[in-house]
Design an enzyme around this catalytic site. Structure first.
Site, PDB file in Angstrom:
ATOM      1  CG  ASP A  67       4.013   0.137  -4.094  1.00 49.76           C
ATOM      2  OD1 ASP A  67       2.628  -0.053  -3.771  1.00 49.76           O
ATOM      3  OD2 ASP A  67       4.237   0.447  -4.506  1.00 49.76           O
ATOM      4  CG  ASP A 136      10.776   6.605 -11.907  1.00 47.87           C
ATOM      5  OD1 ASP A 136       9.780   5.969 -12.407  1.00 47.87           O
ATOM      6  OD2 ASP A 136      11.421   6.836 -11.187  1.00 47.87           O
ATOM      7  CG  HIS A 138       8.126   3.863  -9.751  1.00 51.13           C
ATOM      8  ND1 HIS A 138       8.673   4.558  -9.929  1.00 51.13           N
ATOM      9  CD2 HIS A 138       6.805   3.154  -9.148  1.00 51.13           C
ATOM     10  CE1 HIS A 138       7.603   5.478  -8.650  1.00 51.13           C
ATOM     11  NE2 HIS A 138       6.669   4.424  -9.307  1.00 51.13           N
ATOM     12  CD  GLU A 143      11.593   5.460  -7.135  1.00 53.25           C
ATOM     13  OE1 GLU A 143      11.528   5.106  -8.913  1.00 53.25           O
ATOM     14  OE2 GLU A 143      10.918   6.497  -6.627  1.00 53.25           O
TER      15      GLU A 143
HETATM   16  C1  GLP Z   1       2.824   4.621  -7.014  1.00 48.48           C
HETATM   17  C2  GLP Z   1       3.211   2.776  -7.361  1.00 48.48           C
HETATM   18  C3  GLP Z   1       2.921   2.469  -7.938  1.00 48.48           C
HETATM   19  C4  GLP Z   1       2.355   3.139  -9.308  1.00 48.48           C
HETATM   20  C5  GLP Z   1       2.605   4.448  -9.459  1.00 48.48           C
HETATM   21  C6  GLP Z   1       2.361   5.108 -10.575  1.00 48.48           C
HETATM   22  O1  GLP Z   1       4.585   5.282  -7.661  1.00 48.48           O
HETATM   23  N1  GLP Z   1       4.063   3.001  -5.876  1.00 48.48           N
HETATM   24  O2  GLP Z   1       2.460   1.075  -8.297  1.00 48.48           O
HETATM   25  O3  GLP Z   1       2.213   2.424 -10.512  1.00 48.48           O
HETATM   26  O4  GLP Z   1       2.433   5.234  -8.312  1.00 48.48           O
HETATM   27  O5  GLP Z   1       0.868   6.063  -9.903  1.00 48.48           O
HETATM   28  P1  GLP Z   1      -0.593   6.580 -11.133  1.00 48.48           P
HETATM   29  O6  GLP Z   1      -0.552   5.481 -11.223  1.00 48.48           O
HETATM   30  O7  GLP Z   1      -1.016   7.724 -10.758  1.00 48.48           O
HETATM   31  O8  GLP Z   1       0.509   7.130 -12.132  1.00 48.48           O
END
Ligand code: GLP
Length: 261
Positions: A67, A136, A138, A143
């Protein structure tokens, strides 16, 4: 889906890095789908250590972005392109031309999304997709209530996700873009092997909904239940909401050695 409960983030990172090293032995030019966020960092660190020790060869490996923020100027330190250059491409010594990603600065966003799906297919598809998970539920930036059949497209972030990610923008939520390009859930499910890593208490509810809840767009990661080869690696805290934790431990302890990751 296989659920592996590990003592801490470091051992989770090592386990997955070992799986990636094995994949690269079988297929040196494997296309690795890489995720951003804090959680996958121990994977990249462990893999870089294996490369330094001569236990993994990433010289032919290719990576694909999951992404990207829309509208951050090229070279912005928090664009996911920049983050992955810093956290994956450089430490693993990958060739910069072996790095696929969507163009978050494109003026025609739908065309950039379609071009990215086409580029992934042309590259032969993702062999192993590493995923984190949002609080959440995702995956990528899909989302809640994203279509489970979605392709790469633009999404609007929830307030919660922007608040979670504000720490990368000096704590200022106003600096976190509203829009992103993300591989769709349908796109993600085309990877040959999905590996989700989650650590910490803050992820326990999302993990329980992903693994034991119904398949429902309100928890996008629950779509992983539809894929034939999924590995979910969680630490004790992230596993704390799982009713079947005892079974998952038993199954992993008795896993046939030939199965690998
Ligand atoms: C962002 C990314 C996701 C990732 C999420 C969780 O939203 N787009 O790919 O899984 O963050 O991040 P973290 O691992 O820092 O909790």
């Amino acid at each position: 889906m296989e659920v592996v409960i590990v003592p801490d983030a470091e051992s989770g990172g090592e386990l997955i890095a070992r799986g990636i090293a094995d994949l690269l032995r079988r297929k040196p030019d494997a296309l690795l789908g890489v995720a951003t966020g804090s959680t996958p960092l121990p994977v990249y660190e462990a893999l870089a250590a294996f490369v330094r020790a001569g236990e993994a060869d990433t010289s032919m490996a290719r990576i694909a972005q999951l992404d990207e923020y829309v509208g951050l100027p090229a070279g912005h330190p928090e664009s996911y392109h920049s983050v992955l250059l810093r956290e994956v491409v450089e430490p693993l010594g990958l060739r910069p031309d072996a790095f696929l990603g969507p163009d978050g600065t494109a003026s025609d966003v739908p065309a950039a999304c379609a071009a990215y799906d086409a580029a992934l297919a042309e590259a032969g598809g993702v062999d192993l997709q590493l995923l984190g998970i949002g609080t959440d539920g995702h995956i990528g930036f899909n989302e809640p209530c994203s279509s489970l059949a979605s392709r790469t497209r633009i999404k609007t972030l929830t307030h919660q996700t922007r608040a979670d990610n504000a720490r990368f923008f000096g704590g200022d939520i106003a600096q976190v873009p509203q829009h992103v390009i993300t591989q769709g859930i349908g796109t993600i499910l085309e990877a040959r092997h999905l590996v989700l890593i989650a650590t910490g208490k803050g992820k326990s509810e999302a993990v329980a909904a992903t693994v034991e809840g119904p398949v429902a767009a309100v928890c996008p990661a629950s779509a992983l239940q539809l894929h034939p080869h999924v590995t979910v690696v969680v630490d004790e805290e992230a596993a704390s909401g799982l009713r079947l934790a005892g079974y998952f431990r038993h199954a992993y302890a008795n896993k046939p050695a030939w199965q690998g990751l």
